[in-house]
Design an enzyme around this catalytic site. Sequence first.
Site, PDB file in Angstrom:
ATOM      1  N   HIS B  56      -2.012  30.731  -2.196  1.00  0.00           N
ATOM      2  CA  HIS B  56      -3.231  30.007  -1.852  1.00  0.00           C
ATOM      3  C   HIS B  56      -3.964  30.728  -0.721  1.00  0.00           C
ATOM      4  O   HIS B  56      -3.776  30.403   0.445  1.00  0.00           O
ATOM      5  CB  HIS B  56      -2.896  28.575  -1.418  1.00  0.00           C
ATOM      6  CG  HIS B  56      -2.447  27.692  -2.550  1.00  0.00           C
ATOM      7  ND1 HIS B  56      -1.132  27.591  -2.943  1.00  0.00           N
ATOM      8  CD2 HIS B  56      -3.151  26.872  -3.383  1.00  0.00           C
ATOM      9  CE1 HIS B  56      -1.049  26.743  -3.971  1.00  0.00           C
ATOM     10  NE2 HIS B  56      -2.239  26.294  -4.253  1.00  0.00           N
ATOM     11  N   HIS B 293      -9.053  29.116  -4.533  1.00  0.00           N
ATOM     12  CA  HIS B 293      -8.060  28.181  -4.007  1.00  0.00           C
ATOM     13  C   HIS B 293      -6.623  28.613  -4.244  1.00  0.00           C
ATOM     14  O   HIS B 293      -5.843  28.736  -3.293  1.00  0.00           O
ATOM     15  CB  HIS B 293      -8.291  26.804  -4.637  1.00  0.00           C
ATOM     16  CG  HIS B 293      -7.198  25.825  -4.389  1.00  0.00           C
ATOM     17  ND1 HIS B 293      -7.089  25.121  -3.209  1.00  0.00           N
ATOM     18  CD2 HIS B 293      -6.138  25.433  -5.153  1.00  0.00           C
ATOM     19  CE1 HIS B 293      -6.013  24.339  -3.259  1.00  0.00           C
ATOM     20  NE2 HIS B 293      -5.428  24.506  -4.432  1.00  0.00           N
ATOM     21  N   GLU B 451       2.051  -0.025   3.030  1.00  0.00           N
ATOM     22  CA  GLU B 451       3.446   0.404   2.937  1.00  0.00           C
ATOM     23  C   GLU B 451       3.587   1.921   2.982  1.00  0.00           C
ATOM     24  O   GLU B 451       4.515   2.453   3.609  1.00  0.00           O
ATOM     25  CB  GLU B 451       4.080  -0.109   1.631  1.00  0.00           C
ATOM     26  CG  GLU B 451       4.111  -1.620   1.483  1.00  0.00           C
ATOM     27  CD  GLU B 451       2.807  -2.222   0.992  1.00  0.00           C
ATOM     28  OE1 GLU B 451       1.871  -1.452   0.656  1.00  0.00           O
ATOM     29  OE2 GLU B 451       2.709  -3.460   0.945  1.00  0.00           O
ATOM     30  N   HIS B 515       6.992  -8.360  -8.730  1.00  0.00           N
ATOM     31  CA  HIS B 515       7.708  -8.279  -7.458  1.00  0.00           C
ATOM     32  C   HIS B 515       9.213  -8.072  -7.642  1.00  0.00           C
ATOM     33  O   HIS B 515       9.924  -7.966  -6.644  1.00  0.00           O
ATOM     34  CB  HIS B 515       7.478  -9.562  -6.651  1.00  0.00           C
ATOM     35  CG  HIS B 515       6.104  -9.686  -6.050  1.00  0.00           C
ATOM     36  ND1 HIS B 515       4.959  -9.518  -6.779  1.00  0.00           N
ATOM     37  CD2 HIS B 515       5.705  -9.960  -4.777  1.00  0.00           C
ATOM     38  CE1 HIS B 515       3.901  -9.687  -5.989  1.00  0.00           C
ATOM     39  NE2 HIS B 515       4.321  -9.947  -4.777  1.00  0.00           N
TER      40      HIS B 515
END
Lengths: 718, 718
Positions: B56, B293, B451, B515
């Site tokens: 890179h 890139h 979280e 959940h």
Amino acid sequence: MTPGGIGTPAAAVDASPSKLKPSTKLSGKLSKEHDLVLRTFRLLIADLCQQFGGGHPGGAIGMAAIGIALWKYVMRYAPHTPDFFNRDRFVLSNGHTCLFQYVFLHLTGYKAMTLDQLKSYHSDRADAMCPGHPEIEHEGIEVTTGPLGQGVANAVGLAMATKNLAATYNRSGFEVVSNHTWCMVGDACLQEGVALEAISLAGHWKLNNLTVIYDNNQITCDGSVDLTNTEDVNAKMRACGWDVIDIEDGSYDVDGIVDALRQARQSSSRPTFINVRTVIGLGSAVAGQAEAHGAAFGEADVANMKRANGFDPDEFFIIPDDVRSFFEDLPARGERLVADWKRLTDEYTQRYPELGEEFASRVRGEIPSRWMSLVSTAFSDKPTASRASSGLVFNPIAKEINSFIVGTADLSPSVHMTWPGKQDFQNPGLRPACGPAGSYAGRYVHYGVREHAMCAISNGLAAFAPGTFIPVTSSFFMFYLYAAPAVRMGALQRLQVIHAATHDSIGMGEDGPTHQPVELAALFRATPNLLHIRPADSEETAGAWATAIAARHTPTLISTSRHKVRQLAPQTRRDGVAMGAYVLVEDDAADVTLIGVGAELALVLDTSIKLHRNHGIRARVVSFPCWRLFEAQPAAYKRDTLRRHAGLPAVVVEPYAPNGWERYADAGICLRRFGHSLPGEAAYRFFGYDVPSLTAKVAGYLAGLREGTYLRCEFADL
Amino acid sequence: MTPGGIGTPAAAVDASPSKLKPSTKLSGKLSKEHDLVLRTFRLLIADLCQQFGGGHPGGAIGMAAIGIALWKYVMRYAPHTPDFFNRDRFVLSNGHTCLFQYVFLHLTGYKAMTLDQLKSYHSDRADAMCPGHPEIEHEGIEVTTGPLGQGVANAVGLAMATKNLAATYNRSGFEVVSNHTWCMVGDACLQEGVALEAISLAGHWKLNNLTVIYDNNQITCDGSVDLTNTEDVNAKMRACGWDVIDIEDGSYDVDGIVDALRQARQSSSRPTFINVRTVIGLGSAVAGQAEAHGAAFGEADVANMKRANGFDPDEFFIIPDDVRSFFEDLPARGERLVADWKRLTDEYTQRYPELGEEFASRVRGEIPSRWMSLVSTAFSDKPTASRASSGLVFNPIAKEINSFIVGTADLSPSVHMTWPGKQDFQNPGLRPACGPAGSYAGRYVHYGVREHAMCAISNGLAAFAPGTFIPVTSSFFMFYLYAAPAVRMGALQRLQVIHAATHDSIGMGEDGPTHQPVELAALFRATPNLLHIRPADSEETAGAWATAIAARHTPTLISTSRHKVRQLAPQTRRDGVAMGAYVLVEDDAADVTLIGVGAELALVLDTSIKLHRNHGIRARVVSFPCWRLFEAQPAAYKRDTLRRHAGLPAVVVEPYAPNGWERYADAGICLRRFGHSLPGEAAYRFFGYDVPSLTAKVAGYLAGLREGTYLRCEFADL
């Protein structure tokens, strides 16, 4: 207004902490009927939680006025035709306030949502329609929510679906798709990263058919929101390209909310964020406090609330006739919308027969059966990266079939998911600095480096209507860990989304252990209703895509290699992939079964040859691309494939955590540590995934079994 | 300036697309020596990528001027004492540009980073210091980065560590902790949700010792950033409570960048965001384009770049003497900082002996051994939710030992991780609407519903210095899937973070399948270097915490129940937890081994009794809280615990995906589907986790084994 009652400013002021300064002035415009509906609704919520001594009353109560505005005045839907195609979509991203939605579904006349069903909330009835969070299986629910933030991204997907269908099928005078998407969020949703990613994208795409309504009660479980969040939310939304409308008195100002919602629907160029100031648990003794969030108020408080509102404290679940009649026009209004749309689409089909037929097919959730003939039947026998095979197989299908909407989390050059002439999904006004302009009819989506939103938005696209879209996502396999909560939600909702995950295993090389997904197969293989397929070559990749496209109620993750792999056809078979595992090389006199997977299958095949040549060991070889598909096969097929009942030891070779391979093998040449930054081939060698090392390990294992240093009842890590 | 060279505006303008409008005016202030360093650096990057034909280069080249400003003028660090405690921390969140950091480490005199080591980038040397992304194990690297966005959150944690230590230990005239944290980000990091969550928190906490430097090159893999992001980044950062400084000419304006960095260091009240306009791959043929890139430029282009800059195209890895001498003062400057700090802390210890001793102990990464005596030795025999047991065990330790910094993702009332007198970590100026004020010395952190950031920030806290902090996070187990990429990064970096995950298994009840974490144990059990412990009762919970705190180089996830579980001591044993699994009930004449885990162990114990009573089946019982700890035991211990070599079938009972239990058991009463919204006990019954069902299944399995309908070589799902 009854003095001191739930509806009075005094009560609200008393109940809320002075510093919180909620908006409490009573809107002068609050009509008598709205007042009664608000009281009734809030007491019903209190009763429904109190009957089981639990649940989430506070948010639902705070949002009551928003509900009236939405269901009575603004949303277009049909309670007696819940799946009306052009209905507005409503997403409750703060899913724990599900009673809010359940009660409005009941009041507005959804047939399945009886009062008896409402009472099933938090009960031990396994057939209840009122689970602790909204579930897509039930009438009137667009997406399953609960894990916070997901709903915002789902709503973005739903709004994209409308934009894409409208741009593809609408014609002048024939707006066959014109619905709006409404998304309720709480303070928490606006803190979650997945929502922030989606918000940025919705602004970028200028989704003016999307409205997010913020239940701004400034309370979360821990206390006031300013314990954790003191940003300028409105300024942040504006910076992300959204229009913002403030509602000061969200507890009572139904008319003001209606005006804001209507303004949002008419927005010409941007999504709208309506910041509505509410009071959690309004009217209860814990109004404006965290205690109102996740527990029933207690019998005494509920009785007090009823008294203060002119209700009998000894009566429960009371819905006065005036409230019933307030909502009674809605089913008929809905059926008129259905009939109007039917008429419109009939005329449309007459005027545009071909387009009309395609549109009708999309509405029915069909994909044209010609997709099957578009799957390549033969491939070059040159070594090919299976990520490239993925493109060879899928792109011709994506090009032809409008159901597919394909995206990437900024890895277009790497994931091979573009096709000649593909058009980007973009706001048509965008003129990017590098890259083509697009349109809403485009079906290639640049999600940016937002894996989680990509997958959650794709769930929204898939949820728009069953089968109308098959969204495809793509990224490196490792980064699906960022998106895992959304991949899970897709599996839970039985939404057909296909995840093209490339750069799998340590073979992805020099990017190193941060990019080498050694434990990820264990997660996705353990996720219910998700197909995780690691194809070995182009032939198996064709099988993987064919399986994924045929699985109309199951998401699939296809895990492919960065590096070139040898073509093994005709030994590899696409129909073998559909069985999950199959015998690549049979040998009735085999000493061992070698199990190979994906990019390492060729290594296993070569190892079997070397085992015979150097050690006289006869190995049969099984290709094992997908556990879940294999588990679905008849017992006899499974036994004949693995032949462990015949006393044959099986050794699996896969540079992933072995967890779960113990079901199919007696020993594993797997990886119980993180990877290492080395070019792919060097990484394979470093960890012993080369033919000499594999051969030595298998031979050593078989010798150890004879000598008793290994026991077949214990899985051996080689 | 050499006309037409890398350093000229003309070259930059030619190479970048006209629409991108990068800032290309040459700063009038660019000195000759800066010019030479920039050229040298950029050509070195080009060479290092070219030698292996990959890597890179673009980002590193674009950021060159930022690097000079940081390492030469602004950052306080000591190349010859890389672990100098009060050094500035530098985080490269855009870790793929690692050559940027590696080359500056080399130039500034880090001894391990030789030119030879630099050349190991992307080589097949397994001992290389230059992996594809920065790794914490190597000199001068603060945290491992690569998965985008993580570094931003890590940097927030590092800055919190400074704030907390300074507030705790600094005294007037004795700023023993005063370092600054610098974090480099690219366009992509600012799109990732985890970074957005952390940015919001840093602004909330007013971390004025944190600076994020944005390498704003407007290019990602897919093309220009405006394909996916058109938000007003500066306005967004300001809305989040950050100061913003713009640098127009980030390619050359070293002086301007130095001024901005110094201003950021002096910021009195807010974190600073420096938006630096750069050009990716500046000077190459692909400057300003996505192609710069992730690929080497090619030999011809590298040669052209050298010619244009007055370098010999046939010479490689050239560092002129003037460049060497430009950086040569830095090691000595660093050692002066080290000596000054040594003097300061010596005087501090004389002046404040007790505080000084505690501080020195924190610097050494020790935790006071009295923590062991703080672990409760006995508990009430009443049924207790193991989440409550977690609090009973840990909170007395947290209260006493300053090393612990404990946080929650907005679940304080549920996770039981607060202690009497706990103080919140907050900007001391905050006066929250509900809840106490706090200070930077506080060790309880309200992360909000974030979280992912919570866990990534905790990694930063732990990475500040080895052992100085032991961060503890808490949330529902299910939501650790949101945080999983950060939990993984902690395990990869061997950072001791303890995750208190509550509401595990379907026993968490009516919140439903969104959940109920049925597949999550499979993920965390498969993650290398992570302890996943499910304790059965208070005694085992004590064992879990003792193990977690003693594991100084390993994160632990302790998975506890929402609901009350029976206390099984003295059958349960804390030292048994440390072994991973142990025999709870032995029986030499057993017919079967039953394996129980966590909240369901009591059910298994009762099942063993009923099996004997109703079926005459003798069952031994094994408690199995942690796979990884068990795997570390000697083979003899493992065999004696499971006794499978003695021909004894083993059946595991756990309402999670069975994946991996096949290693230890022959059959499983596990869950191969998603859960269901029902109150906890009803959910257990619905899925057959009650004594009658379990008894019938085990008895049926043993009968089936005798009759041959089950085979021991095949794992049976019961």
